[in-house]
Structure formats: C-alpha cells, structure tokens
Design a protein around this motif. Structure first.
Motif, PDB file in Angstrom:
ATOM      1  N   PHE A 136       0.832  -1.196   0.000  1.00 20.15           N
ATOM      2  CA  PHE A 136       0.000   0.000   0.000  1.00 20.15           C
ATOM      3  C   PHE A 136       0.874   1.255   0.000  1.00 20.15           C
ATOM      4  O   PHE A 136       0.653   2.182  -0.777  1.00 20.15           O
ATOM      5  CB  PHE A 136      -0.939  -0.004   1.213  1.00 20.15           C
ATOM      6  CG  PHE A 136      -1.867   1.174   1.254  1.00 20.15           C
ATOM      7  CD1 PHE A 136      -3.075   1.131   0.598  1.00 20.15           C
ATOM      8  CD2 PHE A 136      -1.528   2.328   1.957  1.00 20.15           C
ATOM      9  CE1 PHE A 136      -3.942   2.224   0.627  1.00 20.15           C
ATOM     10  CE2 PHE A 136      -2.370   3.414   1.995  1.00 20.15           C
ATOM     11  CZ  PHE A 136      -3.581   3.368   1.328  1.00 20.15           C
TER      12      PHE A 136
ATOM     13  N   ASP B  59       0.974   4.125  -2.885  1.00 18.62           N
ATOM     14  CA  ASP B  59       0.453   5.438  -2.502  1.00 18.62           C
ATOM     15  C   ASP B  59       1.485   6.511  -2.862  1.00 18.62           C
ATOM     16  O   ASP B  59       2.235   7.001  -2.020  1.00 18.62           O
ATOM     17  CB  ASP B  59       0.141   5.460  -1.002  1.00 18.62           C
ATOM     18  CG  ASP B  59      -0.499   6.747  -0.541  1.00 18.62           C
ATOM     19  OD1 ASP B  59      -0.954   7.540  -1.398  1.00 18.62           O
ATOM     20  OD2 ASP B  59      -0.549   6.964   0.688  1.00 18.62           O
TER      21      ASP B  59
ATOM     22  N   ALA C  79      -5.815   1.582   3.506  1.00 14.62           N
ATOM     23  CA  ALA C  79      -5.030   0.345   3.648  1.00 14.62           C
ATOM     24  C   ALA C  79      -5.914  -0.884   3.886  1.00 14.62           C
ATOM     25  O   ALA C  79      -5.676  -1.940   3.308  1.00 14.62           O
ATOM     26  CB  ALA C  79      -4.001   0.495   4.768  1.00 14.62           C
TER      27      ALA C  79
ATOM     28  N   PHE D  93      -7.659  -1.934   0.686  1.00 13.45           N
ATOM     29  CA  PHE D  93      -6.670  -2.527  -0.211  1.00 13.45           C
ATOM     30  C   PHE D  93      -6.368  -3.962   0.227  1.00 13.45           C
ATOM     31  O   PHE D  93      -6.308  -4.871  -0.598  1.00 13.45           O
ATOM     32  CB  PHE D  93      -5.396  -1.677  -0.213  1.00 13.45           C
ATOM     33  CG  PHE D  93      -4.286  -2.250  -1.054  1.00 13.45           C
ATOM     34  CD1 PHE D  93      -4.355  -2.224  -2.437  1.00 13.45           C
ATOM     35  CD2 PHE D  93      -3.172  -2.821  -0.457  1.00 13.45           C
ATOM     36  CE1 PHE D  93      -3.327  -2.748  -3.219  1.00 13.45           C
ATOM     37  CE2 PHE D  93      -2.143  -3.342  -1.214  1.00 13.45           C
ATOM     38  CZ  PHE D  93      -2.221  -3.307  -2.604  1.00 13.45           C
TER      39      PHE D  93
END
Length: 127
Positions: free
Chosen positions: A29, A33, A82, A85
C-alpha cells in the motif's frame, strides 16, 4: 520474473496469517500510494496493482483489462485506504485459490509480487 510452484493452500495459508498478510499488504500500500496521502486513488491503483498481482497480461486486450479494473472499482469504490486494499488483495488471492483447487501449479510470477510473498511465507512455515 521467476517460475514457482504453489497450491491453493499456499495462498489461503498466507491470507490466514493475518499479522503477516497485514504487514505485507501495508508495505505494498505504501509503495503504491505515490502521493503519500494514505489513500490509493483509482489512478494509483491502476499504475501499481500489476506489480502486486498480475491483473494485466500481454494477451489481454485493453477492454479486458479495463473490465477487471471497472469490476474492482464497482465492488470497492475508487479510493482505497489500507484496510480496503488488504480486503481487495485477500479477495483476489482467495479467487485464485478457488480456481486452482487442490492441484499444484507452476507459474511465472513477479519476484517481489504477492504470490511470491505467499510462497516465501509457506517456506518459512516449513510446509
């Protein structure tokens, strides 16, 4: 890319180890990002998801790939924190495990992709 052998149990065992799975998906993640805002936009997900799990392939058309992403965005929305995801990664790996059944498969995967992480996890567990 590397060739490896795994089974559905490789993937399910990895997902079931919630501490390890959460740690690894959090690492992915953070990598995806790009603007470090704690949220993956649809653009960030499209740019990086193929590095984590193979969503795109050389044989799939652009329409087929778009269809996969559209299904993901319809199910999960277009912005990912998060936890969302991690849920997506668990769902993808669970679907792959179901498709495999109990048969081992040989697959070419990314060296640092999620499937290879599952294989390494299984090896650490001594299975």
């Amino acid at each position: 890319m590397i060739e490896t052998v795994f089974t559905s149990q490789t993937l399910i065992g990895f997902i079931s180890d919630t501490k390890s799975f959460e740690s690894i998906t959090n690492d992915y993640f953070k990598i995806l990002d790009l603007d470090n805002d704690g949220n993956l936009s649809s653009s960030e997900l499209r740019q990086g998801l193929n590095r984590v799990v193979a969503v795109e392939s050389e044989v799939a058309s652009r329409e087929e790939t778009d269809s996969v992403y559209n299904a993901i965005f319809k199910r999960f929305g277009e912005n990912f924190v998060a936890e969302k995801f991690r849920d997506l990664m668990a769902e993808i790996l669970t679907a792959m495990a179901r498709a495999l059944g109990n048969s081992p498969v040989i697959m070419v995967v990314h060296n640092d992709g999620l499937i290879m992480k599952a294989v390494h996890h299984e090896l650490k567990q001594g299975k």
